[in-house]
Design a protein around this motif. Structure first.
Motif, PDB file in Angstrom:
ATOM      1  N   PRO A   1      64.059 -55.377 -96.507  1.00 16.95           N
ATOM      2  CA  PRO A   1      63.960 -56.762 -96.980  1.00 16.95           C
ATOM      3  C   PRO A   1      65.316 -57.464 -96.880  1.00 16.95           C
ATOM      4  O   PRO A   1      66.360 -56.836 -97.026  1.00 16.95           O
ATOM      5  CB  PRO A   1      63.543 -56.604 -98.448  1.00 16.95           C
ATOM      6  CG  PRO A   1      64.168 -55.315 -98.853  1.00 16.95           C
ATOM      7  CD  PRO A   1      64.038 -54.428 -97.629  1.00 16.95           C
TER       8      PRO A   1
ATOM      9  N   TYR B   1      69.279 -61.551-103.806  1.00 14.96           N
ATOM     10  CA  TYR B   1      68.503 -61.001-104.912  1.00 14.96           C
ATOM     11  C   TYR B   1      68.266 -62.154-105.878  1.00 14.96           C
ATOM     12  O   TYR B   1      69.212 -62.752-106.387  1.00 14.96           O
ATOM     13  CB  TYR B   1      69.271 -59.860-105.583  1.00 14.96           C
ATOM     14  CG  TYR B   1      68.546 -59.177-106.721  1.00 14.96           C
ATOM     15  CD1 TYR B   1      67.212 -58.808-106.619  1.00 14.96           C
ATOM     16  CD2 TYR B   1      69.213 -58.869-107.902  1.00 14.96           C
ATOM     17  CE1 TYR B   1      66.561 -58.160-107.658  1.00 14.96           C
ATOM     18  CE2 TYR B   1      68.577 -58.220-108.945  1.00 14.96           C
ATOM     19  CZ  TYR B   1      67.250 -57.869-108.816  1.00 14.96           C
ATOM     20  OH  TYR B   1      66.606 -57.229-109.845  1.00 14.96           O
TER      21      TYR B   1
ATOM     22  N   TYR C   1      68.973 -51.744-105.348  1.00  8.75           N
ATOM     23  CA  TYR C   1      68.809 -52.763-104.317  1.00  8.75           C
ATOM     24  C   TYR C   1      70.104 -53.007-103.538  1.00  8.75           C
ATOM     25  O   TYR C   1      70.066 -53.301-102.339  1.00  8.75           O
ATOM     26  CB  TYR C   1      68.331 -54.079-104.931  1.00  8.75           C
ATOM     27  CG  TYR C   1      66.910 -54.067-105.472  1.00  8.75           C
ATOM     28  CD1 TYR C   1      65.980 -53.108-105.102  1.00  8.75           C
ATOM     29  CD2 TYR C   1      66.491 -55.052-106.359  1.00  8.75           C
ATOM     30  CE1 TYR C   1      64.688 -53.124-105.599  1.00  8.75           C
ATOM     31  CE2 TYR C   1      65.201 -55.087-106.857  1.00  8.75           C
ATOM     32  CZ  TYR C   1      64.302 -54.129-106.473  1.00  8.75           C
ATOM     33  OH  TYR C   1      63.023 -54.156-106.959  1.00  8.75           O
TER      34      TYR C   1
ATOM     35  N   ILE D   1      64.856 -60.218-102.179  1.00  6.98           N
ATOM     36  CA  ILE D   1      63.991 -59.601-103.190  1.00  6.98           C
ATOM     37  C   ILE D   1      63.944 -60.524-104.397  1.00  6.98           C
ATOM     38  O   ILE D   1      64.967 -61.067-104.815  1.00  6.98           O
ATOM     39  CB  ILE D   1      64.513 -58.215-103.612  1.00  6.98           C
ATOM     40  CG1 ILE D   1      64.452 -57.229-102.446  1.00  6.98           C
ATOM     41  CG2 ILE D   1      63.721 -57.673-104.805  1.00  6.98           C
ATOM     42  CD1 ILE D   1      65.098 -55.878-102.733  1.00  6.98           C
TER      43      ILE D   1
ATOM     44  N   SER E   1      59.199 -59.998-101.913  1.00  3.86           N
ATOM     45  CA  SER E   1      60.215 -59.572-100.951  1.00  3.86           C
ATOM     46  C   SER E   1      59.971 -60.294 -99.628  1.00  3.86           C
ATOM     47  O   SER E   1      58.857 -60.736 -99.346  1.00  3.86           O
ATOM     48  CB  SER E   1      60.210 -58.047-100.770  1.00  3.86           C
ATOM     49  OG  SER E   1      58.927 -57.581-100.455  1.00  3.86           O
TER      50      SER E   1
ATOM     51  N   LEU F   1      69.638 -56.261 -97.261  1.00  5.56           N
ATOM     52  CA  LEU F   1      69.459 -57.211 -98.354  1.00  5.56           C
ATOM     53  C   LEU F   1      70.589 -58.239 -98.374  1.00  5.56           C
ATOM     54  O   LEU F   1      71.766 -57.891 -98.435  1.00  5.56           O
ATOM     55  CB  LEU F   1      69.391 -56.493 -99.706  1.00  5.56           C
ATOM     56  CG  LEU F   1      69.083 -57.402-100.902  1.00  5.56           C
ATOM     57  CD1 LEU F   1      67.701 -58.031-100.774  1.00  5.56           C
ATOM     58  CD2 LEU F   1      69.201 -56.624-102.203  1.00  5.56           C
TER      59      LEU F   1
ATOM     60  N   LEU G   1      58.507 -50.986-101.934  1.00  4.86           N
ATOM     61  CA  LEU G   1      59.832 -50.998-101.336  1.00  4.86           C
ATOM     62  C   LEU G   1      60.429 -49.607-101.542  1.00  4.86           C
ATOM     63  O   LEU G   1      60.223 -48.993-102.591  1.00  4.86           O
ATOM     64  CB  LEU G   1      60.689 -52.051-102.049  1.00  4.86           C
ATOM     65  CG  LEU G   1      62.141 -52.163-101.663  1.00  4.86           C
ATOM     66  CD1 LEU G   1      62.267 -52.820-100.292  1.00  4.86           C
ATOM     67  CD2 LEU G   1      62.870 -53.004-102.691  1.00  4.86           C
TER      68      LEU G   1
END
Length: 187
Positions: free
Chosen positions: A108, A140, A131, A111, A86, A137, A72
């Motif tokens: 992604p 998480y 992240y 994650i 991911s 995203l 990533l």
């Protein structure tokens, strides 16, 4: 600071990709500094596999689930790593080195990191801050090794990230699909 520094001299992204191609150990790259990533325990491996398998089953036909072999890259912070899992929905946006070697996911939507004693603080802190800079995203996911407990941080349309915790006997929603905590911890 990332895990363990392999070297403190500046290493270009292309040099890092060449190192990764020839190395038996995975490394993180943070804007020119390379850090060796520690190996995980068998429990870490089992939980990561169970989590990615559950996501693959739940999201079949809609999204692609990747294991820790998929790199990533976070453009804004110049950070490259290997999350435990991911998910990408839609076309994959990839970052490649100038010499055409290596590729890393840029987009992604989810994650996964399995927490260990040596990485938990890093996964919750500095790594999460990287992240957070990934525009795509949405979730998480943190999976505990010590007890049946999965935490999810969700990006809302407005405001602060929302936090949810699910324990043994409970379920949680990941990308709109129901995942049972017990399924992730089942041997």
């Amino acid at each position: 600071m990332a895990m363990g520094a392999a070297e403190q001299k500046y290493v270009s992204y292309e040099e890092y990709l060449e190192l990764e191609r020839d190395s038996l150990v995975k490394h993180e790259w943070l804007d020119g500094i390379v850090y060796a990533m520690g190996g995980g325990s068998t429990e870490h491996s089992r939980l990561a596999l169970n989590m990615t398998a559950a996501l693959k089953s739940a999201l079949a036909g809609e999204c692609v689930v990747f294991s820790s072999d998929a790199a990533l890259y976070v453009r804004e912070t110049k950070f490259s790593t290997y999350p435990n899992g991911s998910v990408v929905c839609g076309p994959r946006d990839l970052h490649r080195g100038e010499k055409g070697i290596g590729e890393a996911l840029l987009n992604p939507v989810l994650i996964v990191e399995v927490l260990s004693d040596s990485t938990e603080k890093y996964d919750r802190g500095e790594k999460f801050s990287h992240y957070l800079r990934i525009p795509t995203l949405q979730e998480y996911v943190l999976v505990s090794q010590h007890e049946p407990c999965i935490e999810v941080y969700r990006r809302p349309k407005r405001g602060h990230w929302a936090h949810e915790t699910a324990r043994a006997g409970e379920t949680l929603q990941l990308h709109g699909r129901t995942i049972a905590v017990d399924d992730i911890y089942r041997e």
